[in-house]
Scaffold this active site. Structure first.
Site, PDB file in Angstrom:
ATOM      1  N   CYS A   1     -28.196  -8.920 -15.881  1.00 30.37           N
ATOM      2  CA  CYS A   1     -26.952  -8.568 -17.259  1.00 30.37           C
ATOM      3  C   CYS A   1     -27.976  -9.088 -18.462  1.00 30.37           C
ATOM      4  O   CYS A   1     -29.374  -9.810 -18.158  1.00 30.37           O
ATOM      5  CB  CYS A   1     -25.829  -9.411 -17.413  1.00 30.37           C
TER       6      CYS A   1
ATOM      7  N   GLY B   1       0.736  -0.893  -0.253  1.00 26.71           N
ATOM      8  CA  GLY B   1      -0.078  -0.530   0.044  1.00 26.71           C
ATOM      9  C   GLY B   1       0.817   1.431  -0.150  1.00 26.71           C
ATOM     10  O   GLY B   1       0.675   2.209  -0.397  1.00 26.71           O
TER      11      GLY B   1
ATOM     12  N   CYS C   1     -26.028 -12.145 -20.566  1.00 31.47           N
ATOM     13  CA  CYS C   1     -26.402 -13.169 -19.830  1.00 31.47           C
ATOM     14  C   CYS C   1     -26.780 -13.726 -18.556  1.00 31.47           C
ATOM     15  O   CYS C   1     -27.054 -14.916 -18.200  1.00 31.47           O
ATOM     16  CB  CYS C   1     -24.904 -14.162 -19.549  1.00 31.47           C
TER      17      CYS C   1
ATOM     18  N   CYS D   1     -23.036  -6.850 -18.470  1.00 30.20           N
ATOM     19  CA  CYS D   1     -21.761  -7.015 -18.365  1.00 30.20           C
ATOM     20  C   CYS D   1     -20.560  -5.762 -18.393  1.00 30.20           C
ATOM     21  O   CYS D   1     -20.327  -6.327 -19.474  1.00 30.20           O
ATOM     22  CB  CYS D   1     -21.424  -8.199 -18.152  1.00 30.20           C
TER      23      CYS D   1
ATOM     24  N   CYS E   1     -18.566 -11.898 -20.062  1.00 30.04           N
ATOM     25  CA  CYS E   1     -20.128 -11.850 -20.105  1.00 30.04           C
ATOM     26  C   CYS E   1     -20.413 -12.933 -21.489  1.00 30.04           C
ATOM     27  O   CYS E   1     -21.085 -13.962 -21.767  1.00 30.04           O
ATOM     28  CB  CYS E   1     -20.621 -10.731 -20.585  1.00 30.04           C
TER      29      CYS E   1
END
Ligand SMILES: [Zn+2]
Lengths: 283, 187
Positions: free
Chosen positions: A238, A29, A241, A263, A269
């Site tokens: 979605c 980080g 899909c 998606c 997808c």
């Protein structure tokens, strides 16, 4: 034979970037400064991510590039082509087949595995930059873990909007110490940052910073007891899909202003559709 | 110039250094795992792993401290020829190489500053053996816990207490390599 270096960068530059990556992994980080090089593409095209990819790629890698979840944008295609030509790597659009994935603004839906490396393109690496413009001060704040201003900013969101309105580049705390900008991924993706099996590397070209998350690192999105973090997304399946668990883009589908949700991760997808899943808008 | 000085580098530096770096990166990202690394054939007493790490990461920008037996004419000229890295004492080095006892005391090395904790030394510790047993490791990069043959415990516990400052370690033995960043808890 080619007349440029493997993966474009000269060996000395790659060594410098590699040393920065190792220190980044050792201090999760923390933003390691590095001397960013001019790349044959403009800033904003992910020159930080490109330099990190150039430093980690081997000829045996299979490389994938996604831009907001899609493999076929101009930006993604040009970066993929760049490494096909300069490093001779094979490329793919399949998340599961890729060993190195460079990304702008998304984490793939498919959980990543131990053999994989995810490289983020980062525009602004310093999460405190909007609160404190001076680098000397933000470094001091990180060293003292003085993150009160960050919480104040998020809390102002709550008092103004009734919830935390920040929905991209939502700040996280790494291993209880450094507050980190996860790049402008939607906060829906934040929970994937922590405990990921893959190595995550972040490169900011213009700002000349590299940072990292080793696998299985604790990453917590900042929040408040009375306003816990929520990984929100559009409340639809979605249209193509039928996935209920993926991050969605709203797209206009016809001249009459018709819309549907699909998606954002095109590979996810397409793989679902290939497996026979259908949404309500599927042809 | 000795033939040994000119040889033993990477035959194909750009490609071999990509593989060597990935081994080092995997080791640093997953403390306790033992990676294979090769490419360099450095003069004695350096191991192939240590030589490969040095060729991959060192150049004129990285002062190196050669500790104990590593500080010999053959190693000095080999490093100068292949990396150009300046030699220095422990106080100003970015990398140090030697056996665990030769590298002591750890208080001699830069541990970074609060604003720049990355400005700290990486110690390459040549080990008589490297095995996934002995000390228990936990922390970033480790799923539950890992085990690694460390030369001792206390020094690494004291180093962990300095976080985010501190030293990072690479352990080398023949063609094997493991790493212990400052973030790892050792017991
Ligand atoms: Zn879909």
């Amino acid at each position: 034979m080619t007349d440029y270096n493997f993966a474009y960068l000269d060996e000395q530059t790659k060594r410098m970037i590699r040393r920065a990556i190792l220190k980044g992994l050792a201090i999760p980080g923390y933003q390691v400064p590095f001397a960013s090089r001019e790349m044959p593409m403009p800033y904003g095209w992910g020159t930080g991510g490109v330099q990190v990819s150039a430093a980690v790629l081997t000829p045996e890698d299979r490389f994938k590039v996604i831009d907001q979840g899609a493999d076929d944008t101009t930006n993604a295609v040009s970066i993929r082509t760049f490494f096909e030509r300069t490093a001779g790597v094979k490329t793919t659009t399949k998340t599961t087949d890729a060993s190195v994935i460079q990304t702008r603004h998304r984490i793939p839906e498919e959980p990543l595995t131990e053999g994989q490396i995810l490289v983020y393109q980062v525009p602004i690496p310093e999460p405190l930059r909007f609160l404190e413009p001076r680098e000397s001060e933000t470094r001091k704040m990180h060293s003292l873990e003085e993150y009160g201003l960050m919480h104040v900013k998020l809390y102002e969101d709550i008092s103004r909007h009734g919830h935390i309105a920040t929905s991209y580049a939502y700040p996280v705390k790494v291993e209880g110490h450094y507050v980190m900008d996860p790049s402008p991924i939607p906060k829906f993706d934040n929970p994937k940052l922590g405990d990921m099996a893959a190595i995550q590397l972040f490169g900011a070209g213009r700002e000349q910073r590299i940072y990292a998350l080793p696998p299985y690192t604790e990453v917590v999105s900042l929040d408040f007891d009375d306003h816990p973090f929520e990984a929100s997304k559009a409340d639809h399946p979605c249209g193509l899909c039928g996935a209920e668990d993926s991050y969605l883009d709203e797209v206009i589908v016809d001249d009459a202003g018709g819309r549907m949700f699909v998606c954002s991760d095109t590979d996810y997808c397409e793989a679902r559709q290939a497996a026979g899943h259908r949404g309500k808008d599927a042809a | 110039m000795q033939a040994q000085t000119l040889s033993g580098g990477f035959a194909d530096p750009a490609i071999q250094s990509t593989h060597a770096f990935r081994s080092v990166m995997e080791a640093m990202a997953r403390p306790g795992t033992i990676q294979n690394i090769n490419g360099a054939e450095p003069p004695s007493p350096l191991s192939a792993a240590a030589g490969s790490v040095l060729l991959t990461l060192c150049d004129t920008e990285t002062p190196i401290y050669l500790a104990g037996a590593a500080d010999c004419e053959a190693v000095r000229t080999w490093l100068a020829f292949h990396t150009g890295a300046p030699l220095t004492g422990p106080a100003h080095c970015m990398f140090a190489i030697g056996s665990w006892s030769a590298l002591a005391p750890l208080s001699a090395y830069p541990i970074g500053t609060p604003e720049y904790p990355d400005r700290s030394a990486t110690l390459i510790v040549e080990c008589p053996e490297l095995s996934p047993s002995g000390a228990t490791l936990t922390g970033p990069g480790i799923k539950d816990s890992a085990a690694l043959s460390l030369p001792e415990l206390r020094a690494f516990q004291s180093n962990r207490a300095l976080f985010p400052l501190g030293l990072d370690f690479v352990f080398t033995c023949e063609n094997g390599l493991a790493a212990l960043p400052r973030s790892t808890e050792v017991s």
